[in-house]
Design an enzyme around this catalytic site. Structure first.
Site, PDB file in Angstrom:
ATOM      1  N   GLY A 103      -5.182   3.639  -2.616  1.00  0.00           N
ATOM      2  CA  GLY A 103      -5.462   4.713  -3.733  1.00  0.00           C
ATOM      3  C   GLY A 103      -5.687   4.019  -4.937  1.00  0.00           C
ATOM      4  O   GLY A 103      -6.712   4.526  -5.826  1.00  0.00           O
ATOM      5  N   ASP A 104      -5.407   2.620  -5.378  1.00  0.00           N
ATOM      6  CA  ASP A 104      -5.831   2.055  -6.258  1.00  0.00           C
ATOM      7  C   ASP A 104      -7.227   1.796  -6.260  1.00  0.00           C
ATOM      8  O   ASP A 104      -8.188   2.021  -7.297  1.00  0.00           O
ATOM      9  CB  ASP A 104      -5.263   0.790  -6.722  1.00  0.00           C
ATOM     10  N   ALA A 105      -7.774   1.379  -5.249  1.00  0.00           N
ATOM     11  CA  ALA A 105      -9.366   1.121  -5.085  1.00  0.00           C
ATOM     12  C   ALA A 105      -9.990   2.600  -5.008  1.00  0.00           C
ATOM     13  O   ALA A 105     -11.095   2.544  -5.764  1.00  0.00           O
ATOM     14  CB  ALA A 105      -9.648   0.361  -3.630  1.00  0.00           C
TER      15      ALA A 105
END
Length: 156
Positions: free
Chosen positions: A31-33
């Protein structure tokens, strides 16, 4: 028409995996990416400018404090399932912490990233776009007329 994720699955011979089977930290990792790519795309779309300026703007929107604020403005719009994914991410015990974040912001950001990873893996791109558009608008980063376009396209 195939979704973007299906194109990756096919080309890279990815296995079918149930998103709920991933740990909350694994969801946050992805999700960060996904979130950063969305924000970088948003920043670039506002004009061709110096890369260092784009980086500073992006960094301001992807740091833990900003992600925590994103969650706060979206909380009322989330479904019970989305809130449950967020809570799993927020409550996950990580051995690391962001350098310039409070523990509370870091945990909230991890929950938000887990939600983004979950939406991506479950191919809910339109829902993710809708939430990101609403969040950017509520945080004062998105003009009113541009809001109508977000999530209006196909689920790709």
């Amino acid at each position: 028409m195939e979704t973007c994720l299906n194109c990756f699955k096919e080309a890279m011979k990815l296995k079918e995996v149930e998103a709920r089977e991933y740990s909350p930290l694994a969801l946050a990792y992805l999700g960060d990416a996904v979130y950063e790519l969305a924000i970088r795309t948003f920043v670039m779309n506002h004009g061709n400018t110096q890369v260092n300026k784009m980086h500073k703007k992006t960094a301001g929107l992807v740091k833990a404090e900003a992600q925590a604020n994103f969650y706060k403005v979206l909380e009322e719009e989330l479904t019970e399932e989305e809130k449950a994914v967020y809570r799993r991410g927020r409550n996950a015990k990580s051995v690391t912490m962001a350098k310039h974040a409070t523990m509370k912001d870091y945990r909230m950001a991890t929950g938000f990233e887990a939600l983004m990873g979950y939406l991506y893996l479950t191919e809910q791109m339109e829902r993710m776009a809708e939430l990101l558009g609403h969040g950017l608008k509520k945080l004062g980063e998105l003009e009113e007329d541009a809001q109508e376009c977000i999530g209006a396209g196909e689920n790709t």
